[in-house]
Design a protein around this motif. Structure first.
Motif, PDB file in Angstrom:
ATOM      1  N   ASP A 139      -1.218  -2.279   4.289  1.00  7.08           N
ATOM      2  CA  ASP A 139      -1.365  -3.338   5.277  1.00  7.08           C
ATOM      3  C   ASP A 139      -1.527  -4.660   4.548  1.00  7.08           C
ATOM      4  N   ALA A 140      -0.873  -5.700   5.055  1.00  3.50           N
ATOM      5  CA  ALA A 140      -0.929  -7.017   4.430  1.00  3.50           C
ATOM      6  C   ALA A 140      -0.961  -8.093   5.506  1.00  3.50           C
ATOM      7  N   ALA A 141      -1.701  -9.150   5.224  1.00  2.15           N
ATOM      8  CA  ALA A 141      -1.748 -10.290   6.138  1.00  2.15           C
ATOM      9  C   ALA A 141      -0.443 -11.066   6.023  1.00  2.15           C
ATOM     10  N   PHE A 142       0.100 -11.449   7.180  1.00  2.00           N
ATOM     11  CA  PHE A 142       1.335 -12.227   7.194  1.00  2.00           C
ATOM     12  C   PHE A 142       1.346 -13.114   8.432  1.00  2.00           C
ATOM     13  N   GLU A 143       1.332 -14.416   8.227  1.00  2.00           N
ATOM     14  CA  GLU A 143       1.405 -15.409   9.302  1.00  2.00           C
ATOM     15  C   GLU A 143       0.438 -15.110  10.447  1.00  2.00           C
ATOM     16  N   GLY A 144      -0.815 -14.849  10.099  1.00  2.00           N
ATOM     17  CA  GLY A 144      -1.847 -14.648  11.105  1.00  2.00           C
ATOM     18  C   GLY A 144      -1.923 -13.264  11.702  1.00  2.00           C
ATOM     19  N   SER A 145      -1.085 -12.342  11.270  1.00  2.00           N
ATOM     20  CA  SER A 145      -1.180 -10.976  11.768  1.00  2.00           C
ATOM     21  C   SER A 145      -1.102 -10.013  10.585  1.00  2.00           C
ATOM     22  N   VAL A 146      -1.165  -8.738  10.871  1.00  5.48           N
ATOM     23  CA  VAL A 146      -1.110  -7.714   9.832  1.00  5.48           C
ATOM     24  C   VAL A 146       0.201  -6.945   9.954  1.00  5.48           C
ATOM     25  N   ILE A 147       0.882  -6.812   8.833  1.00  8.54           N
ATOM     26  CA  ILE A 147       2.107  -6.009   8.802  1.00  8.54           C
ATOM     27  C   ILE A 147       1.886  -4.824   7.877  1.00  8.54           C
ATOM     28  N   SER A 148       2.754  -3.830   7.989  1.00  7.38           N
ATOM     29  CA  SER A 148       2.722  -2.689   7.084  1.00  7.38           C
ATOM     30  C   SER A 148       3.922  -2.758   6.159  1.00  7.38           C
ATOM     31  N   ILE A 149       3.659  -2.546   4.870  1.00  9.26           N
ATOM     32  CA  ILE A 149       4.713  -2.489   3.867  1.00  9.26           C
ATOM     33  C   ILE A 149       4.825  -1.039   3.426  1.00  9.26           C
ATOM     34  N   TYR A 150       6.051  -0.513   3.428  1.00  4.33           N
ATOM     35  CA  TYR A 150       6.294   0.891   3.080  1.00  4.33           C
ATOM     36  C   TYR A 150       6.997   0.986   1.735  1.00  4.33           C
ATOM     37  N   TYR A 151       6.488   1.883   0.894  1.00  6.19           N
ATOM     38  CA  TYR A 151       7.038   2.110  -0.437  1.00  6.19           C
ATOM     39  C   TYR A 151       7.524   3.557  -0.499  1.00  6.19           C
ATOM     40  N   GLN A 152       8.830   3.752  -0.656  1.00  8.47           N
ATOM     41  CA  GLN A 152       9.399   5.102  -0.726  1.00  8.47           C
ATOM     42  C   GLN A 152       9.757   5.421  -2.176  1.00  8.47           C
ATOM     43  N   PHE A 153       9.169   6.485  -2.693  1.00  5.20           N
ATOM     44  CA  PHE A 153       9.411   6.958  -4.046  1.00  5.20           C
ATOM     45  C   PHE A 153      10.258   8.221  -4.015  1.00  5.20           C
ATOM     46  N   THR A 154      11.189   8.330  -4.951  1.00  4.90           N
ATOM     47  CA  THR A 154      11.989   9.554  -5.077  1.00  4.90           C
ATOM     48  C   THR A 154      11.808  10.113  -6.486  1.00  4.90           C
TER      49      THR A 154
END
Length: 156
Positions: A139-154
Motif C-alpha cells: 500500500d502506498a500513498a498517492f494524491e491523497g488516497s492509498v493505492i496498492s502496488i503489485y509485484y509479480q515474481f517468477t
C-alpha cells in the motif's frame, strides 16, 4: 480443572505451531532465484510511479533478478535494465503472520553496514505463492488516497 487448563494450553501451543509452520513453508518456498517480472497497481495506467523503495524507478526494478536464502534470511537483487546502474544490492528479509495474512518484510543493507544497524525497511503482503511465482502487494500513498502496488515474481 487441571485437565481443562492442560487442554487449553495444548490447543494454544498447536495453534502457535501451525502459524509458524505456515510462515516457515512460505519462507522455504521463496528459496532460490527469481525475476521481478511485472509491477502494476490497482489503478491501472492512471498512476505513474517515480521511485520504488526510495531507490529507483519501476523500470529498474522490473526485470531485476532476486536471490533469496531461506536458512539465514539474506539475499540480493540486481538491476538488469541497461538504463539503470547495474549493481547487486544485499538484503535481509523474513516473513511474519498477522491473523490470516502473511507479510514479506525486507530491508536494503548498504555495503559496509551491519544488518542490525539498518532500522528502516518495507512490509509487503504475500497475496499468492506457488512453486513458479509469487505476488506481493504494497500500500502506498498517492494524491491523497492509498493505492496498492503489485509485484509479480517468477522463478528462474
Amino acid at each position: 480443572m487441571k485437565q481443562k487448563i492442560l487442554l487449553l494450553a495444548l490447543i494454544a501451543l498447536l495453534a502457535a505451531c501451525s502459524t509458524t509452520k505456515q510462515v516457515r513453508n512460505s519462507q522455504k518456498g521463496l528459496k532460490g532465484n527469481w525475476t521481478l517480472s511485472t509491477i502494476t497497481t490497482d489503478q491501472g495506467n492512471k498512476v505513474e510511479i517515480k521511485e520504488l523503495f526510495n531507490q529507483a524507478s519501476p523500470d529498474c526494478f522490473e526485470g531485476s533478478e532476486w536471490s533469496f536464502v531461506s536458512n539465514n534470511n539474506s539475499g540480493t537483487y540486481s538491476f538488469m535494465d541497461v538504463a539503470c546502474i547495474n549493481s547487486t544490492h544485499s538484503i535481509k528479509w523474513f516473513m511474519e503472520q498477522d491473523g490470516d495474512d502473511i507479510y514479506f518484510l525486507w530491508k536494503f543493507i548498504p555495503d559496509g553496514v551491519k544488518p542490525k544497524d539498518v532500522t528502516a525497511g518495507y512490509k509487503l503482503k504475500l497475496l499468492s505463492e506457488s512453486e513458479t511465482e509469487f505476488v506481493l502487494a504494497q500500500d502506498a500513498a498517492f494524491e491523497g488516497s492509498v493505492i496498492s502496488i503489485y509485484y509479480q515474481f517468477t522463478k528462474n
